[in-house]
Enzyme design. Structure first.
Site, PDB file in Angstrom:
ATOM      1  N   ARG A 147      11.674  33.275  14.035  1.00 38.26           N
ATOM      2  CA  ARG A 147      11.622  33.056  12.587  1.00 38.26           C
ATOM      3  C   ARG A 147      10.849  31.757  12.341  1.00 38.26           C
ATOM      4  NH1 ARG A 147      16.971  33.380  13.845  1.00 38.26           N
ATOM      5  NH2 ARG A 147      17.269  31.239  13.154  1.00 38.26           N
ATOM      6  N   HIS A 154      21.121  30.138  14.654  1.00 36.02           N
ATOM      7  CA  HIS A 154      20.181  29.104  14.222  1.00 36.02           C
ATOM      8  C   HIS A 154      20.418  27.832  15.025  1.00 36.02           C
ATOM      9  CE1 HIS A 154      17.196  27.645  11.374  1.00 36.02           C
ATOM     10  NE2 HIS A 154      17.882  26.522  11.266  1.00 36.02           N
ATOM     11  N   LYS A 195      11.277  32.096   2.104  1.00 35.52           N
ATOM     12  CA  LYS A 195      12.317  31.742   1.140  1.00 35.52           C
ATOM     13  C   LYS A 195      11.850  30.558   0.288  1.00 35.52           C
ATOM     14  CE  LYS A 195      14.724  28.676   4.392  1.00 35.52           C
ATOM     15  NZ  LYS A 195      16.000  28.327   5.031  1.00 35.52           N
ATOM     16  N   ARG A 244      27.465  26.712  10.106  1.00 36.15           N
ATOM     17  CA  ARG A 244      27.158  27.100   8.728  1.00 36.15           C
ATOM     18  C   ARG A 244      27.687  28.500   8.420  1.00 36.15           C
ATOM     19  NH1 ARG A 244      20.979  26.201   7.064  1.00 36.15           N
ATOM     20  NH2 ARG A 244      20.682  27.916   8.530  1.00 36.15           N
ATOM     21  N   CYS A 288       6.187   7.804 -14.681  1.00 35.57           N
ATOM     22  CA  CYS A 288       6.750   8.354 -15.915  1.00 35.57           C
ATOM     23  C   CYS A 288       7.003   9.856 -15.751  1.00 35.57           C
ATOM     24  CB  CYS A 288       5.791   8.104 -17.076  1.00 35.57           C
ATOM     25  SG  CYS A 288       5.212   6.396 -17.221  1.00 35.57           S
ATOM     26  N   MET A 289       7.526  10.473 -16.800  1.00 34.55           N
ATOM     27  CA  MET A 289       7.815  11.899 -16.724  1.00 34.55           C
ATOM     28  C   MET A 289       6.552  12.717 -16.496  1.00 34.55           C
ATOM     29  SD  MET A 289       9.710  14.435 -19.464  1.00 34.55           S
ATOM     30  CE  MET A 289      11.343  13.751 -19.206  1.00 34.55           C
ATOM     31  N   ASP A 290       5.453  12.346 -17.139  1.00 33.13           N
ATOM     32  CA  ASP A 290       4.238  13.147 -17.116  1.00 33.13           C
ATOM     33  C   ASP A 290       3.015  12.400 -16.604  1.00 33.13           C
ATOM     34  OD1 ASP A 290       5.670  15.211 -18.726  1.00 33.13           O
ATOM     35  OD2 ASP A 290       5.529  13.661 -20.263  1.00 33.13           O
ATOM     36  N   TYR A 307       7.063   1.449 -17.653  1.00 31.48           N
ATOM     37  CA  TYR A 307       8.413   1.131 -18.113  1.00 31.48           C
ATOM     38  C   TYR A 307       9.014  -0.050 -17.348  1.00 31.48           C
ATOM     39  CZ  TYR A 307       8.566   5.558 -20.685  1.00 31.48           C
ATOM     40  OH  TYR A 307       8.320   6.593 -21.562  1.00 31.48           O
TER      41      TYR A 307
END
Length: 390
Positions: A227, A170, A42, A140, A319-321, A273
């Protein structure tokens, strides 16, 4: 590794299928008797790549695949996977015809759901394989009492379209050293299984309650399927039980980038920043093209990476990138930086990143975004590169 026509920014993850296969074979070898193995793929194989993981896990001996959503199951079917697949989440009743079309087993436990789903099917036509969920203490999904189990068993026994091929629950605390709650869950699960089968009138083929932690630590004779998720990917279910796991696990996921700029910065200069990091003396600062848009979130600030087998701290806000790191001295532009995994004989484990972020190792590969290409390693070399951007 020739990435010239696969992606155009030197930041990538590597997924080692050799490690996946070895983990599956070793875990399976340690299971009792003829216990079957469900490879849980998953969330795009926990961020590793569901199709590639599924393919190699099946080749290594897994008999079943587990996913969370019907969409994930259909994606595997469209990719050519024919092995049994169980959707472990609850699907919408109206989507039962889709599950039938793609030959996907579904989770069931609500009588209302069963009746509504059956209304979408031709009576006596499509036969739907169900694994009935039992709530032994996870809180759950599932049937919680023997009375509920008996009632549902009678309903599904009388169904023209549904068959109960599995019963499962589970375990909520199998990754903890204290086994008191685990033992109580096993007792409740046994009671629920017994109640269901009594009312159903026959034994159900597959019974499973073992997640990775349970499969690695406990032998439960009444259950014939496990599992395995996180440990298939080479990670311990929790730091707490890591010392008591006898099984060697090999991490399959690593994360890398390359230095794009190196400079000597005078004392008293701000980095990134907010200028939250100030150089205390002359320092060598390098820029690395990875940031929070890649899932390398700002909280990783103050963590380490590996450069030429040595640790280098992340400095300033991520930073973002891009982000910056502090080096002991100058290095060549294009030098590999490893954020997770092996570099120059040193190793930076997934668990260290998880601890830094105050989370669990499961979350780390799942949050590395699709814009980071996945280089799939098979038989020691790059077999394919998945790049969702290009």
């Amino acid at each position: 590794m020739d990435k010239t026509e696969s992606f155009f920014r030197d930041t990538w993850a590597e997924v080692n299928l050799d490690a996946i296969r070895e983990n599956v074979m070793n875990i399976k070898a340690g299971l009792p008797g003829k216990t079957a193995f469900m490879a849980v793929v998953k969330a795009n194989g926990y961020g590793h790549g569901a199709f590639d993981i599924a393919t190699d896990a099946l080749q290594a001996g897994a008999e079943f695949l587990g996913v969370s959503m019907l969409d994930e199951a259909i994606s595997l079917r469209r990719s050519g996977i024919s092995a049994p697949i169980l959707v472990m989440g609850l699907i919408r009743p109206r989507d039962i015809t889709v599950a039938a079309k793609w030959d996907v087993a579904v989770t069931a436990f609500q009588e209302e759901w069963l009746a509504e789903a059956e209304a979408y099917l031709e009576k006596g036509g499509s036969r739907i394989s169900c694994h009935v969920k039992l709530d032994s203490g996870m809180g759950r999904l599932g049937l919680r009492t023997p009375a509920e189990a008996k009632s549902f068993a009678k309903k599904i026994k009388g169904s023209a379209n549904f068959t109960a091929d599995g019963l499962y629950t589970h375990m909520a605390t199998a990754d903890e050293l204290d086994t008191a709650y685990f033992d109580e869950q096993v007792k409740r699960a046994d009671e629920l299984v017994g109640a269901f089968e009594e009312a159903y009138g026959s034994e159900v083929g597959w019974k499973h309650c073992s997640n990775s932690a349970t499969a690695l630590r406990f032998s439960l004779e009444k259950y014939n399927l496990v599992r395995v998720g996180i440990s298939m990917y080479g990670l311990a279910p929790s730091p707490e039980i890591k010392p008591v796991i006898n099984q060697e696990l090999k991490e399959a996921f690593s994360l890398h980038s390359k230095i794009t700029h190196v400079k000597k910065v005078a004392a008293g200069e701000g980095i990134s920043y907010g200028a939250t990091y100030q150089t205390e003396e002359e320092e060598w600062i390098a820029t690395v093209p990875i940031g929070y848009a890649d899932g390398w979130i700002r909280k990783n600030q103050h963590g380490d990476v590996l450069v030429n087998g040595k640790r280098a701290p992340i400095v300033g806000r991520i930073c973002m990138d891009q982000m910056m790191i502090r080096l002991e001295g100058p290095v060549d532009i294009g030098t590999t930086v490893t954020l997770i995994g092996e570099n120059g004989g040193a190793f930076l484990p997934m668990d260290e990143v998880a601890a830094r972020l105050e989370t669990i190792n499961y979350e780390i590969p799942c949050t590395i975004t699709p814009r980071v290409p996945r280089c799939i390693i098979r038989d020691g070399k790059v077999a394919v590169v998945h790049n969702s951007v290009f």
